[in-house]
Write a protein that holds these residues in place. Structure first.
Motif, PDB file in Angstrom:
ATOM      1  N   MET A 165      64.648  46.502  22.078  1.00  0.00           N
ATOM      2  CA  MET A 165      65.871  47.158  22.499  1.00  0.00           C
ATOM      3  C   MET A 165      67.054  46.325  22.007  1.00  0.00           C
ATOM      4  SD  MET A 165      66.669  48.188  26.441  1.00  0.00           S
ATOM      5  CE  MET A 165      68.299  48.028  27.092  1.00  0.00           C
ATOM      6  N   LYS A 166      67.919  46.945  21.242  1.00  0.00           N
ATOM      7  CA  LYS A 166      69.107  46.274  20.685  1.00  0.00           C
ATOM      8  C   LYS A 166      70.316  46.592  21.568  1.00  0.00           C
ATOM      9  CE  LYS A 166      71.580  44.660  16.981  1.00  0.00           C
ATOM     10  NZ  LYS A 166      72.072  43.351  17.307  1.00  0.00           N
ATOM     11  N   ILE A 167      71.069  45.569  21.922  1.00  0.00           N
ATOM     12  CA  ILE A 167      72.280  45.736  22.730  1.00  0.00           C
ATOM     13  C   ILE A 167      73.480  45.433  21.840  1.00  0.00           C
ATOM     14  CG2 ILE A 167      73.559  44.967  24.780  1.00  0.00           C
ATOM     15  CD1 ILE A 167      70.934  46.185  25.621  1.00  0.00           C
ATOM     16  N   LYS A 168      74.372  46.402  21.702  1.00  0.00           N
ATOM     17  CA  LYS A 168      75.567  46.240  20.862  1.00  0.00           C
ATOM     18  C   LYS A 168      76.557  45.269  21.512  1.00  0.00           C
ATOM     19  CE  LYS A 168      79.044  49.110  21.055  1.00  0.00           C
ATOM     20  NZ  LYS A 168      80.432  49.089  21.107  1.00  0.00           N
ATOM     21  N   GLU A 169      76.770  45.425  22.817  1.00  0.00           N
ATOM     22  CA  GLU A 169      77.739  44.597  23.538  1.00  0.00           C
ATOM     23  C   GLU A 169      77.253  43.153  23.613  1.00  0.00           C
ATOM     24  OE1 GLU A 169      77.975  48.789  24.863  1.00  0.00           O
ATOM     25  OE2 GLU A 169      76.340  47.353  24.830  1.00  0.00           O
ATOM     26  N   ILE A 170      78.197  42.249  23.810  1.00  0.00           N
ATOM     27  CA  ILE A 170      77.868  40.844  24.032  1.00  0.00           C
ATOM     28  C   ILE A 170      77.688  40.648  25.534  1.00  0.00           C
ATOM     29  CG2 ILE A 170      78.701  38.461  23.831  1.00  0.00           C
ATOM     30  CD1 ILE A 170      80.144  39.361  21.241  1.00  0.00           C
ATOM     31  N   ILE A 171      76.618  40.000  25.914  1.00  0.00           N
ATOM     32  CA  ILE A 171      76.281  39.832  27.326  1.00  0.00           C
ATOM     33  C   ILE A 171      76.785  38.473  27.800  1.00  0.00           C
ATOM     34  CG2 ILE A 171      74.415  39.778  29.011  1.00  0.00           C
ATOM     35  CD1 ILE A 171      72.762  41.422  26.942  1.00  0.00           C
ATOM     36  N   VAL A 172      77.562  38.483  28.873  1.00  0.00           N
ATOM     37  CA  VAL A 172      78.071  37.240  29.459  1.00  0.00           C
ATOM     38  C   VAL A 172      77.111  36.820  30.562  1.00  0.00           C
ATOM     39  CG1 VAL A 172      79.946  36.117  30.708  1.00  0.00           C
ATOM     40  CG2 VAL A 172      80.468  37.801  28.930  1.00  0.00           C
ATOM     41  N   VAL A 173      76.565  35.594  30.412  1.00  0.00           N
ATOM     42  CA  VAL A 173      75.623  35.044  31.378  1.00  0.00           C
ATOM     43  C   VAL A 173      76.130  33.673  31.840  1.00  0.00           C
ATOM     44  CG1 VAL A 173      73.632  36.281  30.452  1.00  0.00           C
ATOM     45  CG2 VAL A 173      74.207  34.030  29.535  1.00  0.00           C
ATOM     46  N   GLU A 174      75.447  33.099  32.816  1.00  0.00           N
ATOM     47  CA  GLU A 174      75.902  31.834  33.383  1.00  0.00           C
ATOM     48  C   GLU A 174      75.488  30.614  32.558  1.00  0.00           C
ATOM     49  OE1 GLU A 174      75.547  31.489  37.690  1.00  0.00           O
ATOM     50  OE2 GLU A 174      75.329  33.672  37.781  1.00  0.00           O
TER      51      GLU A 174
ATOM     52  N   ILE B 134      85.563  35.804  25.623  1.00  0.00           N
ATOM     53  CA  ILE B 134      85.135  37.060  26.242  1.00  0.00           C
ATOM     54  C   ILE B 134      86.126  38.172  25.903  1.00  0.00           C
ATOM     55  CG2 ILE B 134      84.664  38.222  28.440  1.00  0.00           C
ATOM     56  CD1 ILE B 134      83.716  35.414  29.490  1.00  0.00           C
ATOM     57  N   LYS B 135      87.436  37.857  25.908  1.00  0.00           N
ATOM     58  CA  LYS B 135      88.450  38.859  25.526  1.00  0.00           C
ATOM     59  C   LYS B 135      88.215  39.352  24.106  1.00  0.00           C
ATOM     60  CE  LYS B 135      92.340  37.489  28.449  1.00  0.00           C
ATOM     61  NZ  LYS B 135      93.681  36.871  28.490  1.00  0.00           N
ATOM     62  N   LEU B 136      87.956  38.431  23.189  1.00  0.00           N
ATOM     63  CA  LEU B 136      87.700  38.796  21.801  1.00  0.00           C
ATOM     64  C   LEU B 136      86.426  39.639  21.696  1.00  0.00           C
ATOM     65  CD1 LEU B 136      88.407  38.646  18.803  1.00  0.00           C
ATOM     66  CD2 LEU B 136      87.143  36.481  18.700  1.00  0.00           C
ATOM     67  N   ALA B 137      85.389  39.228  22.401  1.00  0.00           N
ATOM     68  CA  ALA B 137      84.132  39.981  22.395  1.00  0.00           C
ATOM     69  C   ALA B 137      84.351  41.405  22.897  1.00  0.00           C
ATOM     70  CB  ALA B 137      83.089  39.269  23.252  1.00  0.00           C
ATOM     71  N   GLN B 138      85.166  41.543  23.939  1.00  0.00           N
ATOM     72  CA  GLN B 138      85.452  42.872  24.508  1.00  0.00           C
ATOM     73  C   GLN B 138      86.155  43.749  23.480  1.00  0.00           C
ATOM     74  OE1 GLN B 138      84.448  44.642  26.756  1.00  0.00           O
ATOM     75  NE2 GLN B 138      85.994  45.938  27.653  1.00  0.00           N
TER      76      GLN B 138
ATOM     77  N   VAL C  96      86.053  43.469  20.153  1.00  0.00           N
ATOM     78  CA  VAL C  96      85.248  43.693  18.958  1.00  0.00           C
ATOM     79  C   VAL C  96      83.986  44.522  19.226  1.00  0.00           C
ATOM     80  CG1 VAL C  96      83.960  42.516  17.121  1.00  0.00           C
ATOM     81  CG2 VAL C  96      86.119  41.578  17.905  1.00  0.00           C
ATOM     82  N   ARG C  97      83.237  44.170  20.280  1.00  0.00           N
ATOM     83  CA  ARG C  97      81.940  44.820  20.512  1.00  0.00           C
ATOM     84  C   ARG C  97      81.734  45.343  21.925  1.00  0.00           C
ATOM     85  NH1 ARG C  97      77.722  40.517  18.419  1.00  0.00           N
ATOM     86  NH2 ARG C  97      76.322  41.820  19.621  1.00  0.00           N
ATOM     87  N   GLY C  98      82.576  44.950  22.856  1.00  0.00           N
ATOM     88  CA  GLY C  98      82.346  45.294  24.248  1.00  0.00           C
ATOM     89  C   GLY C  98      81.576  44.174  24.929  1.00  0.00           C
ATOM     90  N   VAL C  99      81.659  44.125  26.250  1.00  0.00           N
ATOM     91  CA  VAL C  99      81.037  43.055  27.023  1.00  0.00           C
ATOM     92  C   VAL C  99      80.277  43.645  28.200  1.00  0.00           C
ATOM     93  CG1 VAL C  99      81.582  41.144  28.617  1.00  0.00           C
ATOM     94  CG2 VAL C  99      82.678  41.242  26.379  1.00  0.00           C
ATOM     95  N   ILE C 100      79.110  43.056  28.469  1.00  0.00           N
ATOM     96  CA  ILE C 100      78.361  43.341  29.691  1.00  0.00           C
ATOM     97  C   ILE C 100      78.290  42.036  30.473  1.00  0.00           C
ATOM     98  CG2 ILE C 100      76.161  44.025  30.718  1.00  0.00           C
ATOM     99  CD1 ILE C 100      75.573  45.611  28.146  1.00  0.00           C
ATOM    100  N   ILE C 101      78.806  42.040  31.686  1.00  0.00           N
ATOM    101  CA  ILE C 101      78.732  40.868  32.556  1.00  0.00           C
ATOM    102  C   ILE C 101      77.415  40.954  33.330  1.00  0.00           C
ATOM    103  CG2 ILE C 101      79.815  39.583  34.440  1.00  0.00           C
ATOM    104  CD1 ILE C 101      82.476  41.003  33.635  1.00  0.00           C
TER     105      ILE C 101
END
Length: 185
Positions: free
Chosen positions: A1-10, A42-46, A48-53
């Motif tokens: 499964m490919k996720i386009k958005e960048i995932i923000v993790v701890e 994270i702002k840049l990622a949002q 360019v590609r979107g973000v999933i927290i």
């Protein structure tokens, strides 16, 4: 499964668990004291590609989620239930302990929070449903959060999260019926 958005993790253990579960890129916050440099990433990622927290289902994880949402509007949010985020020996709670299947499911169910002006579900509705105050309120909120895919919240935050995820009165009532039915079983 490919996720386009960048995932923000701890942290890096979360990144490893994500990469074993899906094809995705991550940004690590390295704890709840998020630097402005990380916020800017994270702002840049949002943009360019979107973000999933995707943070741990605990107080520090919620603090991180709230901080990012304040600085970077429009992010998607993925939640994992505590029962799926526990280490097998019972000690430790976090995304890094979740199964690949639980991680994939949480990411598939990611939603965007938006500010709402129309109140679909009132605080009185929550009190009447036994979700605020009372001995069973916490358990009911936990299960309701699972069913609606909005994560666990305390009584104060439940109303806000229902509004932010634009949960309809109909969906709320259906989920509540399930919660109450399960209590009887």
């Amino acid at each position: 499964m490919k996720i386009k958005e960048i995932i923000v993790v701890e942290g890096k253990d979360d990144t490893q668990a994500i990469k074993k579960s899906v094809d995705a890129d991550t940004i690590e916050t390295n704890g709840s004291a998020i630097s402005m440099e990380t916020i800017e990433k994270i702002k840049l990622a949002q943009q360019v590609r979107g973000v999933i927290i995707f943070t741990d289902p605990d107080f520090p994880g919620e603090k991180i989620r709230k901080t990012i949402a304040e600085h970077v509007p429009g992010c998607m949010h993925a939640f994992i239930d505590k029962k799926f985020a526990k280490r097998k020996n019972g000690r430790g709670l976090g995304v890094e302990h979740a199964s690949r299947e639980a991680i994939r499911e949480a990411l598939k169910e990611a939603q965007t929070m938006t500010e709402m002006t129309d109140e679909l579900i009132s605080k009185e509705d929550l009190i009447d449903a036994g979700l605020i105050g009372g001995p069973k309120a916490k358990g009911r909120r936990e299960r309701l959060g699972e069913l609606l895919k909005i994560g666990y919240t305390n009584g104060k935050q439940l109303h806000k999260r229902l509004m932010m995820f634009q949960i309809t009165k109909e969906d709320f009532i259906e989920a509540l019926k399930c919660v109450l039915q399960e209590e009887k079983s």
